[in-house]
Design a protein around this motif. Sequence first.
Motif, PDB file in Angstrom:
ATOM      1  N   LEU A  14      46.483  44.989  38.898  1.00  0.00           N
ATOM      2  CA  LEU A  14      47.039  44.422  40.129  1.00  0.00           C
ATOM      3  C   LEU A  14      45.961  44.094  41.158  1.00  0.00           C
ATOM      4  N   ARG A  15      44.740  43.923  40.711  1.00  0.00           N
ATOM      5  CA  ARG A  15      43.650  43.723  41.666  1.00  0.00           C
ATOM      6  C   ARG A  15      43.821  42.450  42.476  1.00  0.00           C
ATOM      7  N   TRP A  16      44.300  41.373  41.863  1.00  0.00           N
ATOM      8  CA  TRP A  16      44.473  40.131  42.611  1.00  0.00           C
ATOM      9  C   TRP A  16      45.709  40.172  43.499  1.00  0.00           C
ATOM     10  N   VAL A  17      46.703  40.957  43.129  1.00  0.00           N
ATOM     11  CA  VAL A  17      47.857  41.144  44.012  1.00  0.00           C
ATOM     12  C   VAL A  17      47.404  41.827  45.290  1.00  0.00           C
ATOM     13  N   TYR A  18      46.603  42.886  45.157  1.00  0.00           N
ATOM     14  CA  TYR A  18      46.067  43.579  46.331  1.00  0.00           C
ATOM     15  C   TYR A  18      45.134  42.672  47.126  1.00  0.00           C
ATOM     16  N   ALA A  48      37.307  40.584  52.350  1.00  0.00           N
ATOM     17  CA  ALA A  48      37.777  41.850  51.772  1.00  0.00           C
ATOM     18  C   ALA A  48      38.720  41.607  50.602  1.00  0.00           C
ATOM     19  N   GLY A  49      39.590  40.607  50.717  1.00  0.00           N
ATOM     20  CA  GLY A  49      40.502  40.289  49.620  1.00  0.00           C
ATOM     21  C   GLY A  49      39.768  39.804  48.383  1.00  0.00           C
ATOM     22  N   LEU A  50      38.750  38.974  48.574  1.00  0.00           N
ATOM     23  CA  LEU A  50      37.947  38.524  47.436  1.00  0.00           C
ATOM     24  C   LEU A  50      37.189  39.691  46.809  1.00  0.00           C
ATOM     25  N   TYR A  51      36.688  40.582  47.651  1.00  0.00           N
ATOM     26  CA  TYR A  51      35.988  41.761  47.141  1.00  0.00           C
ATOM     27  C   TYR A  51      36.937  42.631  46.313  1.00  0.00           C
ATOM     28  N   LEU A  52      38.147  42.859  46.813  1.00  0.00           N
ATOM     29  CA  LEU A  52      39.125  43.635  46.047  1.00  0.00           C
ATOM     30  C   LEU A  52      39.470  42.948  44.728  1.00  0.00           C
ATOM     31  N   GLY A  53      39.674  41.644  44.786  1.00  0.00           N
ATOM     32  CA  GLY A  53      40.046  40.906  43.583  1.00  0.00           C
ATOM     33  C   GLY A  53      38.993  40.946  42.493  1.00  0.00           C
ATOM     34  N   PHE A  54      37.736  40.952  42.881  1.00  0.00           N
ATOM     35  CA  PHE A  54      36.671  40.920  41.884  1.00  0.00           C
ATOM     36  C   PHE A  54      36.201  42.304  41.438  1.00  0.00           C
ATOM     37  N   THR A  55      36.383  43.340  42.258  1.00  0.00           N
ATOM     38  CA  THR A  55      35.729  44.618  41.944  1.00  0.00           C
ATOM     39  C   THR A  55      36.655  45.796  41.692  1.00  0.00           C
TER      40      THR A  55
END
Length: 92
Positions: free
Chosen positions: A50-54, A26-33
């Motif tokens: 802030l996508r990679w922070v999330y 889920a974290g990788l999905y948030l970071g990329f999308t």
Amino acid sequence: MNRNESMPAVILYYFGWILTIAGVVAGLYLGFTLDLPKDGYTYLTDPHPLRWVYGFSTMIGSAVFGLILVGISEVIAIISEKSYEHKELQKA
């Protein structure tokens, strides 16, 4: 894991690892999308700043909680094993 472990220990062990893996995905999905929303129903093509922070927050939070569950399951398994050994010694 051996046969003498209690069922809650086994359930917590597998649930902890599943939670950890799901959190990383889920974290990788948030970071990329993750994108910035635009007024209306369309999305900008610019990524959220802030996508990679999330994403990392999601990964770290789920990993910590999942590994705490794995640790608790190991404690339950050790206590269960010691209790089983104690009962076996009393029978003899």
